[in-house]
Scaffold this motif. Structure first.
Motif, PDB file in Angstrom:
ATOM      1  N   PRO A   1     -20.203  -9.571  14.602  1.00  0.00           N
ATOM      2  CA  PRO A   1     -21.267  -8.863  15.322  1.00  0.00           C
ATOM      3  C   PRO A   1     -21.857  -9.644  16.486  1.00  0.00           C
ATOM      4  CG  PRO A   1     -21.966  -9.404  13.076  1.00  0.00           C
ATOM      5  CD  PRO A   1     -20.545  -9.810  13.210  1.00  0.00           C
ATOM      6  N   ARG A   2     -22.051 -10.935  16.315  1.00  0.00           N
ATOM      7  CA  ARG A   2     -22.662 -11.733  17.370  1.00  0.00           C
ATOM      8  C   ARG A   2     -21.802 -11.759  18.623  1.00  0.00           C
ATOM      9  NH1 ARG A   2     -23.888 -17.907  16.200  1.00  0.00           N
ATOM     10  NH2 ARG A   2     -21.741 -18.017  16.882  1.00  0.00           N
ATOM     11  N   GLU A   3     -20.489 -11.831  18.436  1.00  0.00           N
ATOM     12  CA  GLU A   3     -19.564 -11.918  19.563  1.00  0.00           C
ATOM     13  C   GLU A   3     -19.060 -10.549  20.016  1.00  0.00           C
ATOM     14  OE1 GLU A   3     -19.132 -13.463  16.629  1.00  0.00           O
ATOM     15  OE2 GLU A   3     -19.368 -15.598  17.042  1.00  0.00           O
ATOM     16  N   LYS A   4     -19.407  -9.500  19.258  1.00  0.00           N
ATOM     17  CA  LYS A   4     -18.935  -8.142  19.530  1.00  0.00           C
ATOM     18  C   LYS A   4     -17.407  -8.083  19.560  1.00  0.00           C
ATOM     19  CE  LYS A   4     -21.202  -5.045  21.775  1.00  0.00           C
ATOM     20  NZ  LYS A   4     -21.878  -4.225  22.778  1.00  0.00           N
ATOM     21  N   VAL A   5     -16.805  -8.545  18.466  1.00  0.00           N
ATOM     22  CA  VAL A   5     -15.356  -8.503  18.292  1.00  0.00           C
ATOM     23  C   VAL A   5     -15.067  -7.682  17.036  1.00  0.00           C
ATOM     24  CG1 VAL A   5     -13.291  -9.869  17.804  1.00  0.00           C
ATOM     25  CG2 VAL A   5     -14.973 -10.708  19.449  1.00  0.00           C
ATOM     26  N   ALA A   6     -14.190  -6.684  17.173  1.00  0.00           N
ATOM     27  CA  ALA A   6     -13.796  -5.828  16.059  1.00  0.00           C
ATOM     28  C   ALA A   6     -12.312  -6.040  15.782  1.00  0.00           C
ATOM     29  CB  ALA A   6     -14.052  -4.361  16.397  1.00  0.00           C
ATOM     30  N   VAL A   7     -11.966  -6.150  14.497  1.00  0.00           N
ATOM     31  CA  VAL A   7     -10.574  -6.354  14.096  1.00  0.00           C
ATOM     32  C   VAL A   7     -10.173  -5.235  13.133  1.00  0.00           C
ATOM     33  CG1 VAL A   7      -8.936  -7.914  12.977  1.00  0.00           C
ATOM     34  CG2 VAL A   7     -10.821  -8.866  14.313  1.00  0.00           C
ATOM     35  N   PHE A   8      -9.065  -4.595  13.453  1.00  0.00           N
ATOM     36  CA  PHE A   8      -8.488  -3.566  12.594  1.00  0.00           C
ATOM     37  C   PHE A   8      -7.170  -4.104  12.060  1.00  0.00           C
ATOM     38  CE2 PHE A   8     -11.130  -1.303  15.580  1.00  0.00           C
ATOM     39  CZ  PHE A   8     -11.721  -0.294  14.832  1.00  0.00           C
ATOM     40  N   VAL A   9      -6.952  -3.976  10.762  1.00  0.00           N
ATOM     41  CA  VAL A   9      -5.673  -4.324  10.168  1.00  0.00           C
ATOM     42  C   VAL A   9      -5.010  -2.995   9.807  1.00  0.00           C
ATOM     43  CG1 VAL A   9      -4.483  -5.575   8.338  1.00  0.00           C
ATOM     44  CG2 VAL A   9      -6.619  -6.479   9.270  1.00  0.00           C
ATOM     45  N   ASP A  10      -4.016  -2.613  10.604  1.00  0.00           N
ATOM     46  CA  ASP A  10      -3.390  -1.294  10.478  1.00  0.00           C
ATOM     47  C   ASP A  10      -2.139  -1.346   9.616  1.00  0.00           C
ATOM     48  OD1 ASP A  10      -5.321  -0.244  12.154  1.00  0.00           O
ATOM     49  OD2 ASP A  10      -4.089  -0.421  13.952  1.00  0.00           O
ATOM     50  N   GLY A  11      -2.072  -0.442   8.644  1.00  0.00           N
ATOM     51  CA  GLY A  11      -0.904  -0.321   7.788  1.00  0.00           C
ATOM     52  C   GLY A  11       0.270   0.265   8.555  1.00  0.00           C
ATOM     53  N   CYS A  12       1.446  -0.259   8.329  1.00  0.00           N
ATOM     54  CA  CYS A  12       2.637   0.182   9.062  1.00  0.00           C
ATOM     55  C   CYS A  12       2.942   1.661   8.838  1.00  0.00           C
ATOM     56  CB  CYS A  12       3.839  -0.682   8.685  1.00  0.00           C
ATOM     57  SG  CYS A  12       3.717  -2.373   9.315  1.00  0.00           S
ATOM     58  N   PHE A  13       2.763   2.158   7.628  1.00  0.00           N
ATOM     59  CA  PHE A  13       3.055   3.574   7.386  1.00  0.00           C
ATOM     60  C   PHE A  13       1.972   4.473   7.978  1.00  0.00           C
ATOM     61  CE2 PHE A  13       2.607   7.504   4.948  1.00  0.00           C
ATOM     62  CZ  PHE A  13       3.863   8.039   5.136  1.00  0.00           C
ATOM     63  N   TRP A  14       0.726   4.237   7.626  1.00  0.00           N
ATOM     64  CA  TRP A  14      -0.353   5.156   7.979  1.00  0.00           C
ATOM     65  C   TRP A  14      -0.659   5.185   9.467  1.00  0.00           C
ATOM     66  CZ3 TRP A  14      -1.229   8.645   4.554  1.00  0.00           C
ATOM     67  CH2 TRP A  14      -1.013   8.350   3.209  1.00  0.00           C
ATOM     68  N   HIS A  15      -0.373   4.117  10.159  1.00  0.00           N
ATOM     69  CA  HIS A  15      -0.701   4.063  11.586  1.00  0.00           C
ATOM     70  C   HIS A  15       0.540   4.159  12.469  1.00  0.00           C
ATOM     71  CE1 HIS A  15      -5.000   3.199  10.969  1.00  0.00           C
ATOM     72  NE2 HIS A  15      -4.547   2.682   9.843  1.00  0.00           N
ATOM     73  N   GLY A  16       1.696   4.365  11.866  1.00  0.00           N
ATOM     74  CA  GLY A  16       2.920   4.614  12.623  1.00  0.00           C
ATOM     75  C   GLY A  16       3.452   3.423  13.374  1.00  0.00           C
ATOM     76  N   CYS A  17       3.597   2.309  12.687  1.00  0.00           N
ATOM     77  CA  CYS A  17       4.129   1.097  13.314  1.00  0.00           C
ATOM     78  C   CYS A  17       5.471   1.398  13.989  1.00  0.00           C
ATOM     79  CB  CYS A  17       4.317   0.021  12.246  1.00  0.00           C
ATOM     80  SG  CYS A  17       5.204  -1.446  12.794  1.00  0.00           S
ATOM     81  N   PRO A  18       5.601   1.053  15.268  1.00  0.00           N
ATOM     82  CA  PRO A  18       6.860   1.335  15.960  1.00  0.00           C
ATOM     83  C   PRO A  18       8.048   0.562  15.379  1.00  0.00           C
ATOM     84  CG  PRO A  18       5.367   0.109  17.380  1.00  0.00           C
ATOM     85  CD  PRO A  18       4.620   0.423  16.137  1.00  0.00           C
ATOM     86  N   LYS A  19       7.776  -0.527  14.681  1.00  0.00           N
ATOM     87  CA  LYS A  19       8.845  -1.350  14.139  1.00  0.00           C
ATOM     88  C   LYS A  19       9.253  -0.936  12.720  1.00  0.00           C
ATOM     89  CE  LYS A  19      10.072  -6.211  13.766  1.00  0.00           C
ATOM     90  NZ  LYS A  19       9.634  -7.579  14.009  1.00  0.00           N
ATOM     91  N   HIS A  20       8.290  -0.514  11.896  1.00  0.00           N
ATOM     92  CA  HIS A  20       8.577  -0.287  10.481  1.00  0.00           C
ATOM     93  C   HIS A  20       8.360   1.130   9.978  1.00  0.00           C
ATOM     94  CE1 HIS A  20       7.836  -4.696  10.528  1.00  0.00           C
ATOM     95  NE2 HIS A  20       8.971  -4.638   9.882  1.00  0.00           N
ATOM     96  N   PHE A  21       7.715   1.985  10.743  1.00  0.00           N
ATOM     97  CA  PHE A  21       7.439   3.326  10.245  1.00  0.00           C
ATOM     98  C   PHE A  21       8.728   4.114  10.071  1.00  0.00           C
ATOM     99  CE2 PHE A  21       6.671   7.859  11.067  1.00  0.00           C
ATOM    100  CZ  PHE A  21       5.876   8.139   9.968  1.00  0.00           C
ATOM    101  N   ARG A  22       8.872   4.729   8.919  1.00  0.00           N
ATOM    102  CA  ARG A  22       9.999   5.603   8.631  1.00  0.00           C
ATOM    103  C   ARG A  22       9.424   6.943   8.209  1.00  0.00           C
ATOM    104  NH1 ARG A  22      11.931   2.294  11.140  1.00  0.00           N
ATOM    105  NH2 ARG A  22      13.394   0.689  10.539  1.00  0.00           N
ATOM    106  N   MET A  23       9.834   7.983   8.902  1.00  0.00           N
ATOM    107  CA  MET A  23       9.357   9.324   8.579  1.00  0.00           C
ATOM    108  C   MET A  23       9.890   9.733   7.212  1.00  0.00           C
ATOM    109  SD  MET A  23       7.593  11.934   9.555  1.00  0.00           S
ATOM    110  CE  MET A  23       7.342  11.626  11.288  1.00  0.00           C
ATOM    111  N   PRO A  24       9.015  10.216   6.322  1.00  0.00           N
ATOM    112  CA  PRO A  24       9.495  10.705   5.030  1.00  0.00           C
ATOM    113  C   PRO A  24      10.496  11.847   5.219  1.00  0.00           C
ATOM    114  CG  PRO A  24       7.121  10.433   4.999  1.00  0.00           C
ATOM    115  CD  PRO A  24       7.564  10.236   6.422  1.00  0.00           C
ATOM    116  N   ALA A  25      11.429  11.966   4.332  1.00  0.00           N
ATOM    117  CA  ALA A  25      12.491  12.964   4.455  1.00  0.00           C
ATOM    118  C   ALA A  25      11.997  14.387   4.229  1.00  0.00           C
ATOM    119  CB  ALA A  25      13.619  12.642   3.475  1.00  0.00           C
ATOM    120  N   SER A  26      10.971  14.539   3.422  1.00  0.00           N
ATOM    121  CA  SER A  26      10.449  15.882   3.184  1.00  0.00           C
ATOM    122  C   SER A  26       9.088  16.049   3.859  1.00  0.00           C
ATOM    123  CB  SER A  26      10.329  16.152   1.685  1.00  0.00           C
ATOM    124  OG  SER A  26       9.411  15.270   1.106  1.00  0.00           O
TER     125      SER A  26
END
Length: 134
Positions: free
Chosen positions: A43-68
């Protein structure tokens, strides 16, 4: 597909906490009431960090579309990506530095993680209101 459930990203957050402690990065808060609900806030430095899951956020390297039910998942992931971009733009417009870290970057010996930690450390040092300009 009905068994795909989000459990939050508790394990990735705990991994990131361990990493920050090892690197002696302090001053972060979790659960802060900041737009977009970042995983970690300095808060003091006004820095926000998000840790995004590869599946839920659509990682370009690891996301695999479910077959169904591909139509549903395609729309879901696209919506998540758009929301992430909107949140990042809004926070930056309000003066925040925003870091997004993919889940796969937290794996042991993941390439590029030390560079991301270095960028985070520099952002925290440069935005620290307690330090005098050089």
């Amino acid at each position: 597909m009905s068994r795909i459930r989000g459990k939050g990203n508790r394990s990735t957050e705990l991994t990131f906490i361990t990493l920050m402690r090892r690197e002696k990065i302090s001053g972060w808060r979790r659960g802060a009431r900041v737009y977009g609900r970042p995983d970690f806030v300095f808060p003091r430095e006004k820095v926000a960090v998000f840790v995004d899951g590869c599946f839920w956020h659509g990682c370009p390297k690891h996301f695999r579309m479910p077959a169904s039910n591909t139509e549903y998942w395609s729309a879901k992931i696209l919506t998540n990506r758009r929301r992430d971009a909107h949140v990042t733009r809004k926070l930056r417009s309000e003066g925040w530095s925003v870091f997004r870290i993919w889940e796969h970057h937290l794996r042991p010996r993941a390439p590029g993680m030390s560079a991301r930690i270095g960028s985070l450390r520099r952002a925290l040092e440069s935005r620290d209101p307690g330090t005098a300009p050089a």
